[in-house]
Motif scaffolding. Structure first.
Motif, PDB file in Angstrom:
ATOM      1  N   LYS A 106       0.858  -1.188   0.000  1.00  0.00           N
ATOM      2  CA  LYS A 106       0.000   0.000   0.000  1.00  0.00           C
ATOM      3  C   LYS A 106       0.888   1.230   0.000  1.00  0.00           C
ATOM      4  CE  LYS A 106      -3.648   2.617   1.453  1.00  0.00           C
ATOM      5  NZ  LYS A 106      -4.318   3.264   0.382  1.00  0.00           N
ATOM      6  N   ILE A 107       0.708   2.102  -1.002  1.00  0.00           N
ATOM      7  CA  ILE A 107       1.435   3.368  -1.023  1.00  0.00           C
ATOM      8  C   ILE A 107       0.756   4.299  -0.033  1.00  0.00           C
ATOM      9  CG2 ILE A 107       2.115   5.371  -2.392  1.00  0.00           C
ATOM     10  CD1 ILE A 107       2.115   3.525  -4.848  1.00  0.00           C
ATOM     11  N   LEU A 108       1.523   4.753   0.970  1.00  0.00           N
ATOM     12  CA  LEU A 108       0.977   5.634   1.998  1.00  0.00           C
ATOM     13  C   LEU A 108       1.071   7.106   1.600  1.00  0.00           C
ATOM     14  CD1 LEU A 108       2.300   3.995   5.291  1.00  0.00           C
ATOM     15  CD2 LEU A 108       0.099   3.659   4.138  1.00  0.00           C
ATOM     16  N   HIS A 109       2.193   7.497   1.017  1.00  0.00           N
ATOM     17  CA  HIS A 109       2.406   8.905   0.673  1.00  0.00           C
ATOM     18  C   HIS A 109       3.734   9.013  -0.066  1.00  0.00           C
ATOM     19  CE1 HIS A 109       1.665  13.121   0.813  1.00  0.00           C
ATOM     20  NE2 HIS A 109       1.054  13.160   1.978  1.00  0.00           N
ATOM     21  N   ASN A 110       4.146  10.225  -0.379  1.00  0.00           N
ATOM     22  CA  ASN A 110       5.452  10.492  -0.975  1.00  0.00           C
ATOM     23  C   ASN A 110       6.235  11.405  -0.051  1.00  0.00           C
ATOM     24  OD1 ASN A 110       4.900   9.138  -3.456  1.00  0.00           O
ATOM     25  ND2 ASN A 110       3.623  10.870  -4.025  1.00  0.00           N
ATOM     26  N   LEU A 111       7.545  11.230  -0.050  1.00  0.00           N
ATOM     27  CA  LEU A 111       8.436  12.069   0.747  1.00  0.00           C
ATOM     28  C   LEU A 111       9.481  12.696  -0.159  1.00  0.00           C
ATOM     29  CD1 LEU A 111       9.264   9.822   3.840  1.00  0.00           C
ATOM     30  CD2 LEU A 111       7.819  11.860   3.798  1.00  0.00           C
ATOM     31  N   SER A 112       9.771  13.971   0.102  1.00  0.00           N
ATOM     32  CA  SER A 112      10.904  14.604  -0.562  1.00  0.00           C
ATOM     33  C   SER A 112      12.062  14.581   0.423  1.00  0.00           C
ATOM     34  CB  SER A 112      10.569  16.033  -0.969  1.00  0.00           C
ATOM     35  OG  SER A 112      10.223  16.795   0.156  1.00  0.00           O
ATOM     36  N   PHE A 172       6.746   6.674  11.217  1.00  0.00           N
ATOM     37  CA  PHE A 172       5.625   7.364  11.869  1.00  0.00           C
ATOM     38  C   PHE A 172       4.368   7.334  10.999  1.00  0.00           C
ATOM     39  CE2 PHE A 172       8.736   8.977  14.855  1.00  0.00           C
ATOM     40  CZ  PHE A 172       8.003   8.978  16.033  1.00  0.00           C
ATOM     41  N   MET A 173       4.520   7.515   9.699  1.00  0.00           N
ATOM     42  CA  MET A 173       3.363   7.425   8.798  1.00  0.00           C
ATOM     43  C   MET A 173       2.707   6.055   8.907  1.00  0.00           C
ATOM     44  SD  MET A 173       4.308   9.001   5.126  1.00  0.00           S
ATOM     45  CE  MET A 173       5.090  10.574   4.994  1.00  0.00           C
ATOM     46  N   ALA A 174       3.533   5.016   8.857  1.00  0.00           N
ATOM     47  CA  ALA A 174       3.010   3.651   8.918  1.00  0.00           C
ATOM     48  C   ALA A 174       2.338   3.384  10.265  1.00  0.00           C
ATOM     49  CB  ALA A 174       4.131   2.641   8.672  1.00  0.00           C
ATOM     50  N   ARG A 175       2.966   3.821  11.353  1.00  0.00           N
ATOM     51  CA  ARG A 175       2.361   3.622  12.679  1.00  0.00           C
ATOM     52  C   ARG A 175       0.992   4.286  12.748  1.00  0.00           C
ATOM     53  NH1 ARG A 175       4.671   6.327  18.030  1.00  0.00           N
ATOM     54  NH2 ARG A 175       3.533   8.045  17.110  1.00  0.00           N
ATOM     55  N   GLU A 176       0.901   5.516  12.270  1.00  0.00           N
ATOM     56  CA  GLU A 176      -0.367   6.240  12.323  1.00  0.00           C
ATOM     57  C   GLU A 176      -1.400   5.627  11.381  1.00  0.00           C
ATOM     58  OE1 GLU A 176      -0.886   8.814  14.743  1.00  0.00           O
ATOM     59  OE2 GLU A 176       0.876   7.619  15.285  1.00  0.00           O
ATOM     60  N   TYR A 177      -0.968   5.158  10.226  1.00  0.00           N
ATOM     61  CA  TYR A 177      -1.871   4.496   9.283  1.00  0.00           C
ATOM     62  C   TYR A 177      -2.421   3.204   9.901  1.00  0.00           C
ATOM     63  CZ  TYR A 177      -3.646   1.931   5.301  1.00  0.00           C
ATOM     64  OH  TYR A 177      -4.453   1.207   4.455  1.00  0.00           O
ATOM     65  N   LEU A 178      -1.539   2.402  10.476  1.00  0.00           N
ATOM     66  CA  LEU A 178      -1.957   1.128  11.070  1.00  0.00           C
ATOM     67  C   LEU A 178      -2.886   1.331  12.267  1.00  0.00           C
ATOM     68  CD1 LEU A 178       1.439  -0.761  10.784  1.00  0.00           C
ATOM     69  CD2 LEU A 178      -0.666  -1.244   9.495  1.00  0.00           C
ATOM     70  N   ARG A 181      -5.205   6.435  12.245  1.00  0.00           N
ATOM     71  CA  ARG A 181      -5.186   7.881  12.455  1.00  0.00           C
ATOM     72  C   ARG A 181      -4.658   8.675  11.264  1.00  0.00           C
ATOM     73  NH1 ARG A 181      -3.208   5.983  17.755  1.00  0.00           N
ATOM     74  NH2 ARG A 181      -1.094   6.136  16.905  1.00  0.00           N
ATOM     75  N   PHE A 182      -4.182   8.005  10.214  1.00  0.00           N
ATOM     76  CA  PHE A 182      -3.603   8.700   9.072  1.00  0.00           C
ATOM     77  C   PHE A 182      -4.253   8.211   7.793  1.00  0.00           C
ATOM     78  CE2 PHE A 182      -0.421   8.375   5.600  1.00  0.00           C
ATOM     79  CZ  PHE A 182      -0.274   9.712   5.331  1.00  0.00           C
ATOM     80  N   ARG A 183      -4.754   9.136   7.023  1.00  0.00           N
ATOM     81  CA  ARG A 183      -5.241   8.862   5.686  1.00  0.00           C
ATOM     82  C   ARG A 183      -4.796  10.015   4.811  1.00  0.00           C
ATOM     83  NH1 ARG A 183      -5.599   4.674   7.514  1.00  0.00           N
ATOM     84  NH2 ARG A 183      -7.388   3.363   7.855  1.00  0.00           N
ATOM     85  N   ARG A 184      -4.297   9.691   3.642  1.00  0.00           N
ATOM     86  CA  ARG A 184      -3.836  10.717   2.706  1.00  0.00           C
ATOM     87  C   ARG A 184      -5.031  11.502   2.204  1.00  0.00           C
ATOM     88  NH1 ARG A 184      -0.012   9.445  -2.446  1.00  0.00           N
ATOM     89  NH2 ARG A 184       0.289  11.589  -3.085  1.00  0.00           N
TER      90      ARG A 184
END
Length: 185
Positions: A106-112, A172-178, A181-184
């Motif tokens: 699952k693609i959660l987001h992009n990072l620069s 942190f993104m993955a922890r919050e997604y799991l 609490r995180f949705r793009r």
């Protein structure tokens, strides 16, 4: 949101096997002109993978990092190959670096990395339902695979060998997604 500057010209300044410097002649909405320099990526992008062995265990990679001259503990990552999707690249890198494949990606987001002067972007990919499978990689030595509890993420941050910002952000993104609490947006 401010209006984006007008790009009057771009030109290559210097390049190596991995890096290409580009100059941009910009004009901002207030009429001020500046020349910016940036590092251009390969254009294909990259992936950083958060491989979950179970609901609370992430697999980290310990490998030598030439930029800081030491071994670092972080997430597996790599550049995308030509005509490869982020999911395909994540699956390949996971098999090459850690010896696992994933049934669920699952693609959660992009990072620069540094948006002020780099074009490089990395897809953060959550990998779940792992299974053992190894592909030959391009690493000069075997990568040490280190399981870590996501519930102990705070302890990971205190380590001297955990400094790579993309790995920390992706964890942190993955922890919050799991945790739901995180949705793009």
């Amino acid at each position: 949101m401010p209006k984006l500057p007008i790009i009057h010209a771009t030109r290559d300044v210097d390049h190596s096997r991995l890096l290409q410097v580009e100059q941009l002649d910009l004009e901002f909405s207030n009429g001020v002109r500046r020349t910016y320099e940036r590092l251009k990526g390969s254009g294909l992008g990259a992936v950083i993978i958060v491989p979950m062995l179970d609901d609370d265990t992430v697999l980290l990679a310990r490998e030598y990092c030439g930029g800081v001259g030491r071994y670092e503990l972080g997430l597996p990552k790599g550049r995308l190959d030509q005509d490869e999707t982020a999911e395909q690249g994540a699956e390949r890198e996971l098999k090459e670096e850690l010896g696992y494949g994933a049934h669920k990606l699952k693609i959660l987001h992009n990072l620069s990395l540094s948006p002020a002067y780099m074009t490089h972007m990395a897809h953060v990919v959550l990998a779940q339902d792992l299974y053992p499978e190894k592909l030959p990689g391009d690493e000069p030595e075997e990568i040490d695979v280190v399981p870590w509890k996501m519930s102990e993420l705070h302890a990971l941050l205190g380590r001297d060998d955990v400094t790579e910002g993309r790995s920390i952000a992706a964890l942190f993104m993955a922890r919050e997604y799991l945790a739901g609490r995180f949705r793009r947006s």
